[in-house]
Design an enzyme around this catalytic site. Structure first.
Site, PDB file in Angstrom:
ATOM      1  N   GLU A 129       0.815  -1.210   0.000  1.00 24.51           N
ATOM      2  CA  GLU A 129       0.000   0.000   0.000  1.00 24.51           C
ATOM      3  C   GLU A 129       0.853   1.265   0.000  1.00 24.51           C
ATOM      4  O   GLU A 129       0.547   2.232  -0.705  1.00 24.51           O
ATOM      5  CB  GLU A 129      -0.911  -0.035   1.237  1.00 24.51           C
ATOM      6  CG  GLU A 129      -1.888   1.107   1.335  1.00 24.51           C
ATOM      7  CD  GLU A 129      -2.728   0.983   2.585  1.00 24.51           C
ATOM      8  OE1 GLU A 129      -2.978   2.011   3.214  1.00 24.51           O
ATOM      9  OE2 GLU A 129      -3.110  -0.156   2.934  1.00 24.51           O
ATOM     10  N   ASP A 130       1.909   1.275   0.810  1.00 24.90           N
ATOM     11  CA  ASP A 130       2.717   2.489   0.984  1.00 24.90           C
ATOM     12  C   ASP A 130       3.877   2.591  -0.002  1.00 24.90           C
ATOM     13  O   ASP A 130       4.227   3.684  -0.442  1.00 24.90           O
ATOM     14  CB  ASP A 130       3.301   2.531   2.412  1.00 24.90           C
ATOM     15  CG  ASP A 130       2.250   2.899   3.446  1.00 24.90           C
ATOM     16  OD1 ASP A 130       1.092   3.091   3.039  1.00 24.90           O
ATOM     17  OD2 ASP A 130       2.593   2.981   4.630  1.00 24.90           O
TER      18      ASP A 130
END
Length: 764
Positions: A129-130
């Site tokens: 996600e990051d």
């Protein structure tokens, strides 16, 4: 390696397999280019920036070494190094290195003794996600099971949604479906949410409230449903403290003060109970427990009490060695203090849906204070505190947890069933939230199988719980061998028998009284598929009307259609028409959206109406034979000749009311955009239900005379019931009759008024 070593150690040779995990600290200025905001607060470290802190893995290493092999520890170390490298330069809002968060999540999972794949997923849960790490890379480095867990924990970042609500709902759907396939997904996610909530204090107030509301609405009930009571209680209190900080602080002070005032009472009860159990020959652990602040707050809210009126903020738990001793301890307690009537619950004989088992009893203690006791075995205590995670915590007890695992599997499977029948992510989340309510009723099939349903569930919910086909074909039910309507609410201990017919089919009215997500999704799925053509045609008509109202040609060019489809979740226009026809989309809003898409230099779609203000929209014509996509409201039962108005209701299509219906007026005030003009067609070859009340003198033969009069007027009676009138010698007879129109109804009412003994006739 010591606990203060930094991330720069990653370039050093690897330690032996049995060595502790390396520790990490934030570097000074090598902020990663793609460090992004995740589910909890993190910000990119400004450059240059000082080293702000150290993230130690000492506690995690010690915890893992208690139950994992050297080979497993080596795999976890590799996952840690990868995560540390990817989060390099990323810090949390508090200033801590970001890697401290995955470590903390892994520590919580290690408390449950989750397996090596789950711990690796906990350490890696934010890298997709990051840091834009691809699933394929994780599969190559750590294997498919770990990559699948991490993928289930990652948000959908690459899809553009029409709203924040839609994006949130789709992310929840992804997570819940991943959970349905592997329960470890939600265990890691709950650990992630717990650490985020513990460190939420540095966030701005608005974000704290939003995350806390999301926690209370979704994660708290999931933790309860899986039996993770420790996390359930802590998440509740943490969310409460951020949603209502003033109330939390005030209540906290009151509890601390009461703790001192009631210490003597608690000590006296504790000593008396221990002595009584010892005299009875029971080897039991006895300890007091305090209700959570949120639990006290809910009791004050639900029962409208002040804090001083909440007497049972303390309770006691008794843990015995075996099943039989639980009931022996109960008898001992009831001999010591008097039990309160109606305050005994046997969750051992009938466990809760999350596998929880205990005996609950409330006794009148010293000084007249009510005191709650929970009695359970050691095995029950493990399940009560750790729920489904007890499978990993106590593998030697796996055989005894079969029932819990079966219940959990059945619920997770129901998520997949709901997904198959649900139109969109928001609807899916709505159904799941309904099923997450903790309160349950326990009923029986005719063969004595126990079925748990949410409180307020009806016999129709029971039918759908057994099987979708039984629900779709249900026509009646017997509760405790007595015939009752399908909408009847169930109570604990009821024995339910469903009567079916192959010709029976769901109606939109069923949605008004089913309670469970499974029943609601099955009914909506049926209504969508069986009436697809009708709903599509109605949607076309409604959108054409809405387009004309904004001076657009209903015949849209292909380029405009393509633009509209690109900005919606629909693949073709028929999907949009169907959604409008069943009330999921508003025709007026779709028309406005299309208007926004029209380019300034493209005159093609515009009509030539001259003065737009003088243009009058044509109403939708109602024939009464449209099928289930058009419903005549049961509150006012409109018939041809009545002035009518239409309401677009979600998943029920168009609902037609009389224009003077009180219910319609209230709904119109709340949702004015959902109302459209409708009118009756000219040829209506069917009859319509309506209700009348006939007040008569209470004399023999009155009902027979009126029924005969209705029959002579060429009307059919579909329902009748009687009640006492305003005076002792009068009776009100309620008829539901089938008429052609208002003229036919007026003729019937005139003929009834002339009958002997009739005082008045009114239409309801």
């Amino acid at each position: 390696m010591n606990a203060t070593e930094t991330s720069s150690s990653l370039s050093k040779p690897a330690e032996p397999d049995t060595a502790p995990l390396p520790s990490a600290a934030t570097p000074q200025s090598s902020a990663k280019k793609n460090a992004a905001t995740s589910t909890e607060a993190n910000v990119k470290a400004p450059a240059p920036a000082p080293v702000v802190g150290v993230a130690s893995t000492t506690a995690l290493s010690a915890r893992l070494a208690e139950y994992m092999s050297p080979g497993d520890l080596k795999l976890i170390k590799e996952a840690y190094r990868f995560s540390d490298e990817k989060h390099l330069g990323q810090v949390r809002k508090s200033g801590e290195p970001y890697i401290s968060h995955p470590i903390a999540v892994a520590e919580i999972c290690a408390e449950w003794k989750l397996d090596v794949q789950a711990i690796m997923a906990a350490l890696l849960h934010d890298v997709m996600e990051d840091q834009d790490v691809k699933k394929e890379e994780l599969i190559e480095r750590f294997g498919a099971p770990v990559a699948t867990l991490v993928d289930g924990l990652s948000k959908l970042e690459k899809i553009e949604f029409q709203s924040q609500i839609e994006a949130q709902a789709e992310n929840f759907r992804k997570m819940l479906l991943a959970m349905a396939r592997d329960v470890r997904v939600i265990l890691v996610k709950l650990a992630d949410r717990l650490h985020n909530m513990r460190t939420l204090g540095v966030m701005r107030s608005e974000k704290k409230r939003r995350i806390s509301r999301e926690t209370m609405d979704v994660y708290v009930p999931i933790a309860h449903r899986l039996g993770l009571n420790n996390i359930y209680r802590e998440l509740q209190d943490l969310a409460f403290s951020h949603l209502y900080p003033m109330r939390y602080r005030t209540l906290s002070k009151a509890v601390k003060a009461a703790r001192g005032n009631r210490r003597e009472v608690v000590s006296k009860i504790l000593e008396a109970v221990k002595n009584s159990l010892k005299e009875a020959g029971l080897n039991a652990e006895v300890y007091g427990r305090e209700k959570t602040l949120y639990g006290i707050y809910r009791k004050m809210q639900d029962k409208h009490l002040s804090f001083s009126q909440v007497l049972d903020i303390y309770g006691f738990r008794i843990v015995v060695e075996n099943f039989r001793e639980s009931y022996y301890a109960l008898g001992t307690l009831h001999a010591l203090y008097k039990p309160m009537l109606g305050k005994f619950k046997d969750y051992i004989a009938i466990p809760k849906t999350n596998g929880y088992q205990s005996l609950h009893t409330t006794l009148i203690g010293p000084y007249g204070t009510p005191v709650e006791f929970q009695i359970r075995t050691q095995e029950m205590h493990r399940v009560a505190e750790s729920g489904v995670a007890a499978h990993w915590l106590y593998k030697d007890a796996e055989g005894s947890l079969t029932d819990l695992q079966q219940r959990t599997h059945a619920w997770l499977q129901s998520l997949l069933d709901i997904q198959k029948q649900t139109g969109d992510s928001a609807e899916f989340l709505e159904h799941v939230k309904i099923d997450l309510f903790p309160d349950s009723v326990y009923v029986f099939t005719p063969k004595s199988k126990i079925i748990a349903l949410p409180r307020g569930a009806t016999a129709l919910d029971f039918a759908y719980n057994i099987h979708t086909d039984i629900g779709n074909q249900a026509i009646a039910t017997r509760i405790n061998h007595e015939p009752v309507p399908l909408r009847s609410e169930l109570k604990n201990g009821d024995i339910i028998e469903i009567i079916t017919s192959p010709g029976s089919r769901p109606t939109p009215n069923w949605l008004t009284y089913v309670r469970t997500g499974k029943a609601r999704s099955a009914i909506r799925h049926y209504l969508r598929t069986i009436n697809l053509n009708e709903s599509t045609e109605l949607g076309k008509q409604l959108l054409a009307q809405a387009l004309v109202a904004v001076n657009l040609n209903p015949e849209l060019p292909g380029t405009l259609v393509d633009k509209l489809l690109n900005e919606s979740t629909a693949k073709e226009m028929d999907e949009i028409y169907t959604d409008i026809g069943i009330g999921k989309r508003m025709a007026t809003l779709v028309a406005r959206h299309i208007l926004d898409l029209v380019e300034d230099d493209s005159p093609f779609p515009f009509q030539q109406f001259g003065d737009k203000q003088n243009y009058k929209r044509e109403p939708v014509i109602i024939y009464g034979s449209e099928g289930l996509s058009v419903q005549l409201a049961p509150c006012c039962m409109p018939i041809p000749g009545d002035n009518i108005i239409g309401q677009l209701k979600r998943d029920q299509g168009l609902v037609v009311h009389t224009d003077d219906c009180e219910h319609a007026k209230r709904m119109h005030f709340k949702e004015p955009d959902r109302w459209i003009d409708v009118t009756w067609g000219e040829e209506l070859n069917r009859s319509f239900d309506t209700r009348i009340i006939v007040t008569v003198n209470n004399e023999r033969g009155a009902l027979a005379r009126i029924a005969a009069g209705i029959g002579e007027s060429e009307a059919n009676i579909s329902h009748v019931n009687m009640e006492d009138g305003d005076a002792n010698d009068m009776t009100n007879i309620h008829f539901t009759i089938q008429v052609e129109d208002r003229g036919h109804l007026a003729k019937i009412m005139r003929s009834i008024k002339h009958l002997s003994g009739v005082i008045r006739v009114v239409r309801v």
